[in-house]
Design a protein around this motif. Structure first.
Motif, PDB file in Angstrom:
ATOM      1  N   MET A 190      47.258  26.673  18.639  1.00  0.00           N
ATOM      2  CA  MET A 190      47.922  25.389  18.526  1.00  0.00           C
ATOM      3  C   MET A 190      49.370  25.427  19.018  1.00  0.00           C
ATOM      4  SD  MET A 190      45.524  23.582  17.500  1.00  0.00           S
ATOM      5  CE  MET A 190      43.930  23.770  16.709  1.00  0.00           C
ATOM      6  N   ASN A 191      49.826  26.589  19.532  1.00  0.00           N
ATOM      7  CA  ASN A 191      51.177  26.676  20.086  1.00  0.00           C
ATOM      8  C   ASN A 191      51.142  26.292  21.557  1.00  0.00           C
ATOM      9  OD1 ASN A 191      51.949  27.553  17.599  1.00  0.00           O
ATOM     10  ND2 ASN A 191      52.321  29.673  18.186  1.00  0.00           N
ATOM     11  N   LEU A 192      51.896  25.247  21.900  1.00  0.00           N
ATOM     12  CA  LEU A 192      51.821  24.680  23.243  1.00  0.00           C
ATOM     13  C   LEU A 192      53.213  24.413  23.800  1.00  0.00           C
ATOM     14  CD1 LEU A 192      49.120  21.926  22.494  1.00  0.00           C
ATOM     15  CD2 LEU A 192      48.690  24.149  23.556  1.00  0.00           C
ATOM     16  N   ILE A 193      53.299  24.462  25.119  1.00  0.00           N
ATOM     17  CA  ILE A 193      54.488  23.995  25.830  1.00  0.00           C
ATOM     18  C   ILE A 193      54.021  22.971  26.859  1.00  0.00           C
ATOM     19  CG2 ILE A 193      56.383  24.602  27.379  1.00  0.00           C
ATOM     20  CD1 ILE A 193      56.377  27.401  26.175  1.00  0.00           C
ATOM     21  N   PHE A 194      54.465  21.736  26.693  1.00  0.00           N
ATOM     22  CA  PHE A 194      54.179  20.690  27.675  1.00  0.00           C
ATOM     23  C   PHE A 194      55.334  20.693  28.678  1.00  0.00           C
ATOM     24  CE2 PHE A 194      51.748  19.390  23.994  1.00  0.00           C
ATOM     25  CZ  PHE A 194      50.560  18.914  24.547  1.00  0.00           C
ATOM     26  N   ARG A 195      55.018  20.987  29.929  1.00  0.00           N
ATOM     27  CA  ARG A 195      56.051  21.150  30.957  1.00  0.00           C
ATOM     28  C   ARG A 195      55.897  20.064  32.025  1.00  0.00           C
ATOM     29  NH1 ARG A 195      56.552  27.179  32.066  1.00  0.00           N
ATOM     30  NH2 ARG A 195      57.762  27.009  30.137  1.00  0.00           N
ATOM     31  N   ASN A 196      57.032  19.744  32.645  1.00  0.00           N
ATOM     32  CA  ASN A 196      57.037  18.762  33.743  1.00  0.00           C
ATOM     33  C   ASN A 196      56.522  17.412  33.254  1.00  0.00           C
ATOM     34  OD1 ASN A 196      57.354  17.710  36.312  1.00  0.00           O
ATOM     35  ND2 ASN A 196      55.391  18.498  37.061  1.00  0.00           N
ATOM     36  N   ALA A 197      57.054  16.959  32.118  1.00  0.00           N
ATOM     37  CA  ALA A 197      56.618  15.701  31.500  1.00  0.00           C
ATOM     38  C   ALA A 197      57.733  14.668  31.513  1.00  0.00           C
ATOM     39  CB  ALA A 197      56.170  15.949  30.058  1.00  0.00           C
ATOM     40  N   ARG A 198      57.345  13.413  31.535  1.00  0.00           N
ATOM     41  CA  ARG A 198      58.268  12.305  31.272  1.00  0.00           C
ATOM     42  C   ARG A 198      58.067  11.919  29.807  1.00  0.00           C
ATOM     43  NH1 ARG A 198      56.189   8.113  35.397  1.00  0.00           N
ATOM     44  NH2 ARG A 198      57.654   6.735  34.297  1.00  0.00           N
ATOM     45  N   LEU A 199      58.970  12.353  28.967  1.00  0.00           N
ATOM     46  CA  LEU A 199      58.833  12.167  27.530  1.00  0.00           C
ATOM     47  C   LEU A 199      59.262  10.763  27.140  1.00  0.00           C
ATOM     48  CD1 LEU A 199      60.388  15.574  26.411  1.00  0.00           C
ATOM     49  CD2 LEU A 199      57.967  15.033  26.751  1.00  0.00           C
ATOM     50  N   VAL A 200      58.416  10.097  26.376  1.00  0.00           N
ATOM     51  CA  VAL A 200      58.689   8.725  25.938  1.00  0.00           C
ATOM     52  C   VAL A 200      58.914   8.726  24.438  1.00  0.00           C
ATOM     53  CG1 VAL A 200      57.860   6.355  25.872  1.00  0.00           C
ATOM     54  CG2 VAL A 200      57.222   7.824  27.774  1.00  0.00           C
ATOM     55  N   CYS A 201      60.135   8.391  24.020  1.00  0.00           N
ATOM     56  CA  CYS A 201      60.486   8.363  22.602  1.00  0.00           C
ATOM     57  C   CYS A 201      60.735   6.927  22.175  1.00  0.00           C
ATOM     58  CB  CYS A 201      61.732   9.206  22.329  1.00  0.00           C
ATOM     59  SG  CYS A 201      61.606  10.909  22.923  1.00  0.00           S
ATOM     60  N   PRO A 202      60.058   6.447  21.143  1.00  0.00           N
ATOM     61  CA  PRO A 202      60.290   5.070  20.692  1.00  0.00           C
ATOM     62  C   PRO A 202      61.745   4.774  20.379  1.00  0.00           C
ATOM     63  CG  PRO A 202      58.344   5.978  19.636  1.00  0.00           C
ATOM     64  CD  PRO A 202      58.989   7.103  20.382  1.00  0.00           C
ATOM     65  N   GLU A 203      62.463   5.782  19.888  1.00  0.00           N
ATOM     66  CA  GLU A 203      63.849   5.551  19.486  1.00  0.00           C
ATOM     67  C   GLU A 203      64.849   5.918  20.569  1.00  0.00           C
ATOM     68  OE1 GLU A 203      62.845   9.768  18.642  1.00  0.00           O
ATOM     69  OE2 GLU A 203      61.855   7.843  18.339  1.00  0.00           O
ATOM     70  N   ALA A 240      60.712  26.662  21.987  1.00  0.00           N
ATOM     71  CA  ALA A 240      59.435  27.142  22.511  1.00  0.00           C
ATOM     72  C   ALA A 240      58.881  28.245  21.620  1.00  0.00           C
ATOM     73  CB  ALA A 240      59.620  27.654  23.927  1.00  0.00           C
ATOM     74  N   PRO A 241      57.635  28.123  21.146  1.00  0.00           N
ATOM     75  CA  PRO A 241      57.048  29.163  20.290  1.00  0.00           C
ATOM     76  C   PRO A 241      56.550  30.346  21.112  1.00  0.00           C
ATOM     77  CG  PRO A 241      55.489  27.379  20.618  1.00  0.00           C
ATOM     78  CD  PRO A 241      56.740  26.972  21.331  1.00  0.00           C
ATOM     79  N   ASP A 242      56.447  31.482  20.468  1.00  0.00           N
ATOM     80  CA  ASP A 242      55.918  32.668  21.129  1.00  0.00           C
ATOM     81  C   ASP A 242      54.435  32.498  21.408  1.00  0.00           C
ATOM     82  OD1 ASP A 242      58.402  33.883  20.962  1.00  0.00           O
ATOM     83  OD2 ASP A 242      57.958  34.811  19.013  1.00  0.00           O
ATOM     84  N   GLY A 243      54.008  33.045  22.529  1.00  0.00           N
ATOM     85  CA  GLY A 243      52.590  33.056  22.854  1.00  0.00           C
ATOM     86  C   GLY A 243      51.993  31.693  23.084  1.00  0.00           C
ATOM     87  N   ALA A 244      52.798  30.742  23.529  1.00  0.00           N
ATOM     88  CA  ALA A 244      52.315  29.371  23.690  1.00  0.00           C
ATOM     89  C   ALA A 244      51.546  29.198  24.997  1.00  0.00           C
ATOM     90  CB  ALA A 244      53.489  28.406  23.647  1.00  0.00           C
ATOM     91  N   ARG A 245      50.574  28.311  24.965  1.00  0.00           N
ATOM     92  CA  ARG A 245      49.857  27.924  26.172  1.00  0.00           C
ATOM     93  C   ARG A 245      50.645  26.826  26.881  1.00  0.00           C
ATOM     94  NH1 ARG A 245      45.338  24.221  27.200  1.00  0.00           N
ATOM     95  NH2 ARG A 245      45.274  23.727  24.980  1.00  0.00           N
ATOM     96  N   VAL A 246      50.816  26.962  28.176  1.00  0.00           N
ATOM     97  CA  VAL A 246      51.593  25.984  28.950  1.00  0.00           C
ATOM     98  C   VAL A 246      50.659  24.939  29.538  1.00  0.00           C
ATOM     99  CG1 VAL A 246      53.107  25.634  30.938  1.00  0.00           C
ATOM    100  CG2 VAL A 246      53.392  27.658  29.485  1.00  0.00           C
ATOM    101  N   ILE A 247      51.028  23.677  29.338  1.00  0.00           N
ATOM    102  CA  ILE A 247      50.284  22.557  29.926  1.00  0.00           C
ATOM    103  C   ILE A 247      51.217  21.845  30.897  1.00  0.00           C
ATOM    104  CG2 ILE A 247      49.189  20.327  29.473  1.00  0.00           C
ATOM    105  CD1 ILE A 247      48.310  21.414  26.766  1.00  0.00           C
ATOM    106  N   ASP A 248      50.858  21.858  32.179  1.00  0.00           N
ATOM    107  CA  ASP A 248      51.654  21.172  33.196  1.00  0.00           C
ATOM    108  C   ASP A 248      51.244  19.702  33.219  1.00  0.00           C
ATOM    109  OD1 ASP A 248      52.967  20.194  35.416  1.00  0.00           O
ATOM    110  OD2 ASP A 248      52.455  21.887  36.702  1.00  0.00           O
ATOM    111  N   CYS A 249      52.190  18.838  32.901  1.00  0.00           N
ATOM    112  CA  CYS A 249      51.896  17.407  32.800  1.00  0.00           C
ATOM    113  C   CYS A 249      51.946  16.692  34.144  1.00  0.00           C
ATOM    114  CB  CYS A 249      52.876  16.748  31.829  1.00  0.00           C
ATOM    115  SG  CYS A 249      52.756  17.386  30.141  1.00  0.00           S
ATOM    116  N   GLY A 250      52.403  17.397  35.181  1.00  0.00           N
ATOM    117  CA  GLY A 250      52.382  16.803  36.506  1.00  0.00           C
ATOM    118  C   GLY A 250      53.219  15.545  36.652  1.00  0.00           C
ATOM    119  N   GLY A 251      54.287  15.437  35.867  1.00  0.00           N
ATOM    120  CA  GLY A 251      55.154  14.264  35.953  1.00  0.00           C
ATOM    121  C   GLY A 251      54.627  13.034  35.244  1.00  0.00           C
TER     122      GLY A 251
END
Length: 402
Positions: A1-14, A33-44
């Motif tokens: 459950m440790n993840l890194i979302f990379r190359n993302a456009r983050l949308v924050c309500p606030e 960033a947590p240790d041993g995380a799986r990287v997910i490339d969000c592709g922008g």
């Protein structure tokens, strides 16, 4: 459950939109960033809080997955009615593991508008609010007791705003369209009358009240005035009442038979103004899937309701593209505000929040097709409409829902 979302456009309500990375550790959004995380490339693509859909009438996992919804506020209009702790607890467990289900308990036993249900016991069983269901409580004494009891239990009352004496057996809004079609109709003021009474009772009792759908100019004026007085009042609306009017029932299309019914164009414009000025607090699907045996009937005999869960996100993104609202405001309407009303810590990208996330391709074109929808039924008034924006991946507590 440790993840890194990379190359993302983050949308924050606030906080609007920003480019960057998002971290997930132990089912929650993390600051580092947590240790041993799986990287997910969000592709922008857009990465946003998953939707919380308040006021759903059916648990529909497939529709929610397609629409980027991780949490639902389930209305008490079930079989059996959610008016006891055992039934409430069972409803809360029904969505596991794919969906968070937050039951909304019945305000009165059997939703009959007479005897109060056991609010405190139902809250202990998992109820996040109480509701009048699809109908209005006609007895003002009962409604006053509902509000007072809910206040003492720290629960919000979710009310249906439609005066039953005027609404009766109406299936449309009074006006030129209903007259030409010969449909039983009620004046739009039926909504304002119901809101006015309930607001006075809420002020007198000090209770928090949410009107699940407000759809008329008179209704929005009352909500604005109540908010200016400091009353604990909120209101919601569906995309249908923002984008369609009663002219859409001209060909007796039963997919456009809704509750409350579609209004005239002046009320639709008033709804768009209320969206822009912040009077409207949340956008909901009012998901109510119904098959052909309930919809392929004469208009007055067909059941009201629409399948809205899997189109909520796309239609909301359409409002952003049309310049009606900003992107951050959209996710306040569909994520953080509904969660706040239900007393849930969710709906933002702040560290410590549950990792309920949706990855969105905002430019993906598709056409709403009632015959090919993922959910239980395709009774949508938007059948055939071309839209843009799709939930590509959905995560609940950091686990991907496939």
């Amino acid at each position: 459950m440790n993840l890194i979302f990379r190359n993302a456009r983050l949308v924050c309500p606030e906080g609007g939109e920003r480019e960057g990375e998002l971290y997930v550790a132990n089912h929650e959004i993390a600051a580092q960033a947590p240790d041993g995380a799986r990287v997910i490339d969000c592709g922008g693509r857009l990465l946003a809080p998953a939707l919380t859909d308040l006021g759903v009438f059916a648990m529909d996992k497939a529709a929610c997955r397609a629409g980027g919804i991780a949490r639902i506020g389930l209305m008490p209009d079930q079989s059996p009615v959610l008016d006891g702790p055992g039934i409430v607890q069972r409803a809360a467990d029904m969505g596991k593991p794919e969906l968070w289900v937050h039951p909304i308990a019945a305000a009165t036993r059997g939703l009959e508008g007479k005897d109060l249900a056991e609010f405190a016991i139902n809250a202990e069983a998992g109820a996040r609010a109480v509701a009048t269901g699809r109908s209005w409580i006609a007895d003002s004494g009962v409604m006053r007791r509902v509000l007072a009891y809910a206040r003492d239990c720290g629960l919000t009352v979710i009310a249906h705003a439609e005066d039953g004496g005027l609404g009766g057996q109406a299936v449309a809004t009074e006006g030129e369209t209903a007259t030409r079609l010969g449909l039983p109709a009620a004046p739009a003021v039926a909504e304002a009358l119901a809101i006015a009474r309930d607001l006075m009772l809420a002020q007198e009792t000090g209770a928090a009240i949410h009107f699940r759908q407000v759809t008329t100019a008179y209704g929005f004026d009352l909500i604005r005035e109540a908010k200016s007085k400091g009353l604990a009042v909120t209101c919601g609306i569906t995309p249908a009442h923002l984008l369609l009017s009663d002219i859409n029932v001209t060909d007796f299309r039963t997919f456009a038979r809704l509750s409350p019914p579609l209004r005239d164009e002046s009320d639709r414009q008033a709804a768009l103004e209320a969206l822009a000025d912040g009077t409207i607090d949340l956008l909901c699907s009012s998901h109510d899937p119904r098959g052909p045996e309930e919809k392929r009937l004469p208009f007055a005999d067909a059941m009201p309701g629409m399948a809205g869960a899997e189109t909520l996100l796309a239609l909301g993104l359409g409002l952003v593209r049309d310049g009606r609202i900003a992107l951050g405001r959209l996710f306040a309407l569909v994520a953080s505000n509904p969660a706040k009303l239900l007393g849930i810590e969710a709906g933002t990208l702040a560290p410590g929040m549950p990792a309920d996330l949706v990855l969105i391709d905002p430019d993906a074109p598709w056409q709403i097709d009632s015959d090919r929808m993922a959910g239980k039924a395709g009774n949508t008034p938007f059948d055939g409409l071309p839209v843009q924006g799709k939930a590509v991946r959905l995560f609940k507590g950091g686990a991907e829902i496939g």
